[in-house]
Every structure is written in C-alpha cells, then in structure tokens.
Design an enzyme around this catalytic site. Structure first.
Site, mmCIF file in Angstrom:
data_model
loop_
_atom_site.group_PDB
_atom_site.id
_atom_site.type_symbol
_atom_site.label_atom_id
_atom_site.label_comp_id
_atom_site.label_asym_id
_atom_site.label_seq_id
_atom_site.Cartn_x
_atom_site.Cartn_y
_atom_site.Cartn_z
ATOM 1 N N GLY A 17 30.293 -53.940 50.032
ATOM 2 C CA GLY A 17 29.165 -54.609 49.397
ATOM 3 C C GLY A 17 29.535 -56.008 48.941
ATOM 4 N N THR A 18 28.564 -56.733 48.457
ATOM 5 C CA THR A 18 28.774 -58.110 48.023
ATOM 6 C C THR A 18 29.831 -58.208 46.937
ATOM 7 O OG1 THR A 18 26.533 -58.744 48.644
ATOM 8 C CG2 THR A 18 27.632 -60.151 47.043
#
Length: 167
Positions: A17-18
């Site tokens: 994820g980011t």
C-alpha cells in the site's frame, strides 16, 4: 520496553500500500518498496523497537492487487501468532473490503484485536504526511481496544462495516 513476552507483542503484518511505498517519477505514481520500510521508521522515529512487535510480511502490493489468498495469508499469520494484538498495514483503495473479508474468515469469538491502517502519502520521502500518525494511532488502538477488527485512520477508529469509510 525490553524482553517483552511473545503474547504481549503486537504482530505487525505488512501488505504494501501507499504507506509502504515510494514515489516513482517515471511512472508518476507510488510503487511499493521491495521490502517494508516500517521497522526502520518505528525504530528511528517512534522509539518502538523490534522486541515490541513480531513482523510478518504477507506481500508488498497495491491494495487493488490484494487477493483473497493474500487475506487468507494474513488470517493464517494471525491464527498462528502467539500475539493477540495485530496491526495490518494496507493500501486505502480496498482497506475496508479486506478488513471485512478477514472478519468473515475468522471465527466469531476469535479473541484477537486486529487494527488495519494505511496512508494517503508514503511513510518515507514525504513530509509532512499522515503515515506516521496513522501507524502510531494503530499501535495505540492495538494496545487498548477490545477484541475485534478495526481501522485506525486520521485519529479515528472505524469498524469495517462503517458505511462512510474514510470519506
């Protein structure tokens, strides 16, 4: 804290994820690191040492690529851990969906505290960002919440069934 008993450690499960990405200028987007950057951040900036958590790297993916098999791996890691408190770092696109999928995989009376978190900006390379705050909020929630599945984001604690999500 030193010499923390395994059952008092928090299991930190990373999925990418980011929060665990870097900005790739060639692609004009964030891309997951090959390996998580979270332990280094925790040691340097949060004074949370490796003896306080058990790290499990399930995958390093954009959340739009997370599969039910990946969430099953997260579930297995939780079930096989000696810890009863867990943090799952995850991308925001499918964070609530993955939390609901995990809830369905676990028995009703699992007795575990599971806190998902993520970020809108990467933990490393962007300042200021929400990643460190969200990760810290997840640690507090994992330590204090009653058994269940939660999402810690922007200083709030959500249930995976919350209709409004992060909006």
């Amino acid at each position: 804290m030193s010499n923390i008993n395994d059952e008092h450690k928090i299991q930190l499960i990373v999925t990418g994820g980011t929060i665990d990405s870097f900005y790739d200028t060639d692609q004009c987007t964030t891309v997951c690191h090959d390996e998580t950057a979270i332990p280094d951040f925790l040691a340097k900036f949060a004074n949370i040492t490796a003896d306080e958590y058990e790290l499990f790297e399930a995958c390093m993916k954009d959340s739009r690529e997370i599969s039910n098999e990946d969430i099953q791996e997260v579930s297995n890691a939780i079930i096989n851990s000696k810890s009863s408190r867990h943090i799952v770092t995850h991308g925001t696109f499918t964070l609530f969906e993955s939390a609901r999928t995990l809830m369905a995989m676990l028995p009703d009376n699992h007795g575990q505290v599971i806190v998902f978190t993520g970020a809108m900006w990467p933990l490393v390379g962007f300042s200021p960002n929400d990643a460190g705050f969200n990760l810290g909020s997840a640690f507090v929630a994992a330590r204090l919440a009653t058994p269940g599945v939660y999402i810690a984001f922007n200083g709030k604690l959500y249930l995976p069934t919350d209709q409004e999500g992060l909006h």
